[in-house]
Design a protein around this motif. Structure first.
Motif, PDB file in Angstrom:
ATOM      1  N   ASP A  41      -1.660   6.662  -0.923  1.00 57.68           N
ATOM      2  CA  ASP A  41      -2.973   6.027  -1.018  1.00 57.68           C
ATOM      3  C   ASP A  41      -3.536   5.773   0.374  1.00 57.68           C
ATOM      4  O   ASP A  41      -4.728   5.969   0.622  1.00 57.68           O
ATOM      5  CB  ASP A  41      -2.884   4.713  -1.794  1.00 57.68           C
ATOM      6  CG  ASP A  41      -2.806   4.918  -3.301  1.00 57.68           C
ATOM      7  OD1 ASP A  41      -3.409   5.897  -3.796  1.00 57.68           O
ATOM      8  OD2 ASP A  41      -2.159   4.113  -3.979  1.00 57.68           O
ATOM      9  N   VAL A  43      -7.109   7.302   1.907  1.00 55.18           N
ATOM     10  CA  VAL A  43      -8.161   6.486   2.504  1.00 55.18           C
ATOM     11  C   VAL A  43      -8.461   6.964   3.924  1.00 55.18           C
ATOM     12  O   VAL A  43      -9.623   7.122   4.316  1.00 55.18           O
ATOM     13  CB  VAL A  43      -7.769   5.000   2.520  1.00 55.18           C
ATOM     14  CG1 VAL A  43      -8.815   4.180   3.254  1.00 55.18           C
ATOM     15  CG2 VAL A  43      -7.609   4.470   1.094  1.00 55.18           C
ATOM     16  N   LEU A  98       0.848  -1.191   0.000  1.00 56.49           N
ATOM     17  CA  LEU A  98       0.000   0.000   0.000  1.00 56.49           C
ATOM     18  C   LEU A  98       0.887   1.246   0.000  1.00 56.49           C
ATOM     19  O   LEU A  98       1.666   1.455   0.933  1.00 56.49           O
ATOM     20  CB  LEU A  98      -0.901  -0.023   1.242  1.00 56.49           C
ATOM     21  CG  LEU A  98      -1.795   1.171   1.528  1.00 56.49           C
ATOM     22  CD1 LEU A  98      -2.854   1.326   0.434  1.00 56.49           C
ATOM     23  CD2 LEU A  98      -2.469   0.998   2.893  1.00 56.49           C
ATOM     24  N   HIS A  99       0.771   2.046  -1.043  1.00 50.97           N
ATOM     25  CA  HIS A  99       1.548   3.290  -1.107  1.00 50.97           C
ATOM     26  C   HIS A  99       1.090   4.233  -0.009  1.00 50.97           C
ATOM     27  O   HIS A  99      -0.102   4.368   0.261  1.00 50.97           O
ATOM     28  CB  HIS A  99       1.382   3.943  -2.478  1.00 50.97           C
ATOM     29  CG  HIS A  99       2.372   5.029  -2.753  1.00 50.97           C
ATOM     30  ND1 HIS A  99       2.300   6.280  -2.184  1.00 50.97           N
ATOM     31  CD2 HIS A  99       3.478   5.051  -3.554  1.00 50.97           C
ATOM     32  CE1 HIS A  99       3.298   7.030  -2.611  1.00 50.97           C
ATOM     33  NE2 HIS A  99       4.038   6.300  -3.437  1.00 50.97           N
ATOM     34  N   ILE A 156     -12.999   2.516  -2.938  1.00 52.87           N
ATOM     35  CA  ILE A 156     -11.648   3.042  -3.065  1.00 52.87           C
ATOM     36  C   ILE A 156     -11.033   2.730  -4.429  1.00 52.87           C
ATOM     37  O   ILE A 156     -11.175   1.629  -4.956  1.00 52.87           O
ATOM     38  CB  ILE A 156     -10.747   2.461  -1.956  1.00 52.87           C
ATOM     39  CG1 ILE A 156     -11.226   2.921  -0.585  1.00 52.87           C
ATOM     40  CG2 ILE A 156      -9.292   2.853  -2.164  1.00 52.87           C
ATOM     41  CD1 ILE A 156     -11.242   4.411  -0.384  1.00 52.87           C
ATOM     42  N   LYS A 157     -10.356   3.730  -4.995  1.00 50.18           N
ATOM     43  CA  LYS A 157      -9.549   3.546  -6.194  1.00 50.18           C
ATOM     44  C   LYS A 157      -8.125   3.986  -5.884  1.00 50.18           C
ATOM     45  O   LYS A 157      -7.876   5.145  -5.574  1.00 50.18           O
ATOM     46  CB  LYS A 157     -10.112   4.369  -7.369  1.00 50.18           C
ATOM     47  CG  LYS A 157     -11.440   3.859  -7.902  1.00 50.18           C
ATOM     48  CD  LYS A 157     -11.867   4.655  -9.120  1.00 50.18           C
ATOM     49  CE  LYS A 157     -13.184   4.122  -9.703  1.00 50.18           C
ATOM     50  NZ  LYS A 157     -13.616   4.884 -10.901  1.00 50.18           N
ATOM     51  N   TYR A 158      -7.195   3.035  -5.939  1.00 53.79           N
ATOM     52  CA  TYR A 158      -5.805   3.357  -5.637  1.00 53.79           C
ATOM     53  C   TYR A 158      -5.116   3.978  -6.848  1.00 53.79           C
ATOM     54  O   TYR A 158      -5.372   3.598  -7.986  1.00 53.79           O
ATOM     55  CB  TYR A 158      -5.062   2.095  -5.204  1.00 53.79           C
ATOM     56  CG  TYR A 158      -5.605   1.504  -3.926  1.00 53.79           C
ATOM     57  CD1 TYR A 158      -5.389   2.127  -2.707  1.00 53.79           C
ATOM     58  CD2 TYR A 158      -6.349   0.321  -3.938  1.00 53.79           C
ATOM     59  CE1 TYR A 158      -5.897   1.602  -1.529  1.00 53.79           C
ATOM     60  CE2 TYR A 158      -6.851  -0.214  -2.771  1.00 53.79           C
ATOM     61  CZ  TYR A 158      -6.629   0.428  -1.567  1.00 53.79           C
ATOM     62  OH  TYR A 158      -7.141  -0.104  -0.421  1.00 53.79           O
ATOM     63  N   ARG A 159      -4.231   4.917  -6.589  1.00 52.83           N
ATOM     64  CA  ARG A 159      -3.546   5.638  -7.660  1.00 52.83           C
ATOM     65  C   ARG A 159      -2.139   5.107  -7.931  1.00 52.83           C
ATOM     66  O   ARG A 159      -1.501   5.501  -8.902  1.00 52.83           O
ATOM     67  CB  ARG A 159      -3.449   7.126  -7.307  1.00 52.83           C
ATOM     68  CG  ARG A 159      -4.793   7.803  -7.110  1.00 52.83           C
ATOM     69  CD  ARG A 159      -4.605   9.268  -6.762  1.00 52.83           C
ATOM     70  NE  ARG A 159      -5.877   9.927  -6.467  1.00 52.83           N
ATOM     71  CZ  ARG A 159      -5.990  11.190  -6.075  1.00 52.83           C
ATOM     72  NH1 ARG A 159      -4.898  11.933  -5.945  1.00 52.83           N
ATOM     73  NH2 ARG A 159      -7.172  11.713  -5.809  1.00 52.83           N
ATOM     74  N   ASN A 160      -1.647   4.249  -7.047  1.00 50.48           N
ATOM     75  CA  ASN A 160      -0.258   3.806  -7.153  1.00 50.48           C
ATOM     76  C   ASN A 160      -0.163   2.287  -7.115  1.00 50.48           C
ATOM     77  O   ASN A 160      -0.950   1.628  -6.444  1.00 50.48           O
ATOM     78  CB  ASN A 160       0.569   4.378  -5.995  1.00 50.48           C
ATOM     79  CG  ASN A 160       0.571   5.888  -5.965  1.00 50.48           C
ATOM     80  OD1 ASN A 160       1.369   6.524  -6.640  1.00 50.48           O
ATOM     81  ND2 ASN A 160      -0.319   6.474  -5.172  1.00 50.48           N
ATOM     82  N   ASN A 161       0.815   1.746  -7.838  1.00 51.09           N
ATOM     83  CA  ASN A 161       1.150   0.335  -7.698  1.00 51.09           C
ATOM     84  C   ASN A 161       2.661   0.226  -7.526  1.00 51.09           C
ATOM     85  O   ASN A 161       3.421   1.140  -7.878  1.00 51.09           O
ATOM     86  CB  ASN A 161       0.657  -0.501  -8.882  1.00 51.09           C
ATOM     87  CG  ASN A 161       1.348  -0.144 -10.172  1.00 51.09           C
ATOM     88  OD1 ASN A 161       2.516  -0.440 -10.361  1.00 51.09           O
ATOM     89  ND2 ASN A 161       0.620   0.507 -11.073  1.00 51.09           N
ATOM     90  N   GLY A 192      -4.416  -2.289  -0.246  1.00 50.25           N
ATOM     91  CA  GLY A 192      -3.765  -1.817  -1.455  1.00 50.25           C
ATOM     92  C   GLY A 192      -3.981  -2.748  -2.635  1.00 50.25           C
ATOM     93  O   GLY A 192      -4.579  -3.816  -2.510  1.00 50.25           O
ATOM     94  N   PRO A 193      -3.460  -2.382  -3.822  1.00 51.07           N
ATOM     95  CA  PRO A 193      -3.757  -3.125  -5.052  1.00 51.07           C
ATOM     96  C   PRO A 193      -2.806  -4.271  -5.375  1.00 51.07           C
ATOM     97  O   PRO A 193      -3.063  -5.033  -6.298  1.00 51.07           O
ATOM     98  CB  PRO A 193      -3.630  -2.038  -6.123  1.00 51.07           C
ATOM     99  CG  PRO A 193      -2.564  -1.127  -5.582  1.00 51.07           C
ATOM    100  CD  PRO A 193      -2.746  -1.125  -4.087  1.00 51.07           C
TER     101      PRO A 193
END
Length: 279
Positions: free
Chosen positions: A189, A193, A185-186, A259-264, A211-212
């Motif tokens: 992000d 949240v 999890l960045h 939730i929509k995460y912006r980083n991977n 996280g994603p």
């Protein structure tokens, strides 16, 4: 509280950027990168916590791993007791930052799964959760169980370790067999949240935030090697992984907040390699 640290500072910046709240951050030390009102507070000094009673929302990021470990233990026991004493007679809402490590190992875990911590750190975080739950009105309490954080300027953690190795001797050594599964999890992000929970006053209870990205250590390193055309000298022990969850559910979070995460994590690695001074 814990606002000067890796996650705490990012949360403070995110909340301040939105201008929804009047934001202050509290810690025993000041963070020179934060141009936000600072309040000196020590969770282990009951008197200093009286300053917290004027706040509508308190986000507690304290109690991370320390050396010696006794400080971490005290923050998650005596410190949490002090916190509940101070806010017992006020209306402050508490957002407690915890860890998914409290579940221990399992095939599948969600927020209702029994706790089975397997390390000292996970054990004291479980104790902190218990102390808050038995001493506070549940409608005022949110417990957020986070997975492995990563992000710029981070000194600890698997992502930071891989990057340091890539930029130096390209040698990696682990005290497990590499089958350890972790979700990543960045930190930005995570801060987004957590800021949403600050705005949604109707939400309470326990939430997993994972996280994603979920992978084993071996697979993550293999993906890194393939992406950046490099080969690490890798050393794994024969010890089986601990606090290993095959399937960690965050469906409750996605149902309530979408939730929509912006980083991977691979995109993060690319950015850090292109500009290593930012890491």
């Amino acid at each position: 509280m814990g606002g000067a640290g890796f996650l705490g500072a990012c949360i403070a910046k995110e909340l301040n950027r939105k201008e929804v709240f009047k934001v202050s951050y509290a810690d025993v030390v000041k963070n020179p990168t934060l141009e936000i009102n600072f309040i000196p507070i020590d969770l282990l000094e009951l008197k200093s916590l009286e300053r917290l009673t004027k706040f509508d929302i308190i986000i507690n990021c304290t109690g991370q791993i320390t050396n010696p470990f006794n400080k971490c233990f005290l923050l998650n026991t005596d410190g949490i007791i002090n916190l509940t004493k101070i806010i017992d007679n006020c209306s402050s809402r508490i957002i407690q930052i915890s860890t998914t490590a409290v579940y221990g190992s399992g095939k599948s875990c969600n927020e209702t799964s029994p706790l089975n911590p397997e390390t000292n750190y996970a054990s004291v975080k479980a104790v902190a959760e218990f102390l808050l739950k038995v001493n506070l009105d549940p409608s005022r309490l949110v417990i957020l169980r986070l997975t492995n954080l990563y992000g710029p300027k981070q000194k600890k953690g698997l992502a930071a370790y891989i990057l340091r190795s890539y930029l130096s001797d390209r040698s990696l050594s682990f005290n497990n067999d590499g089958k350890l599964i972790r979700s990543f999890l960045h930190v930005k992000d995570a801060a987004r949240v957590i800021s949403k929970f600050s705005e949604e006053s109707n939400l309470s209870g326990i939430y997993n935030i994972k996280g994603p990205d979920t992978d084993s250590i071996k697979n993550l390193i293999s993906s890194f090697e393939k992406e950046f055309q490099v080969e690490f000298a890798k050393k794994f022990s024969k010890i089986k992984p601990w606090e290993n969850i095959d399937n960690l559910s965050d469906s409750k979070l996605n149902t309530d907040l979408k939730i929509k995460y912006r980083n991977n994590i691979m995109t993060y690695f690319k950015k850090m390699i292109e500009s290593p001074q930012n890491g």
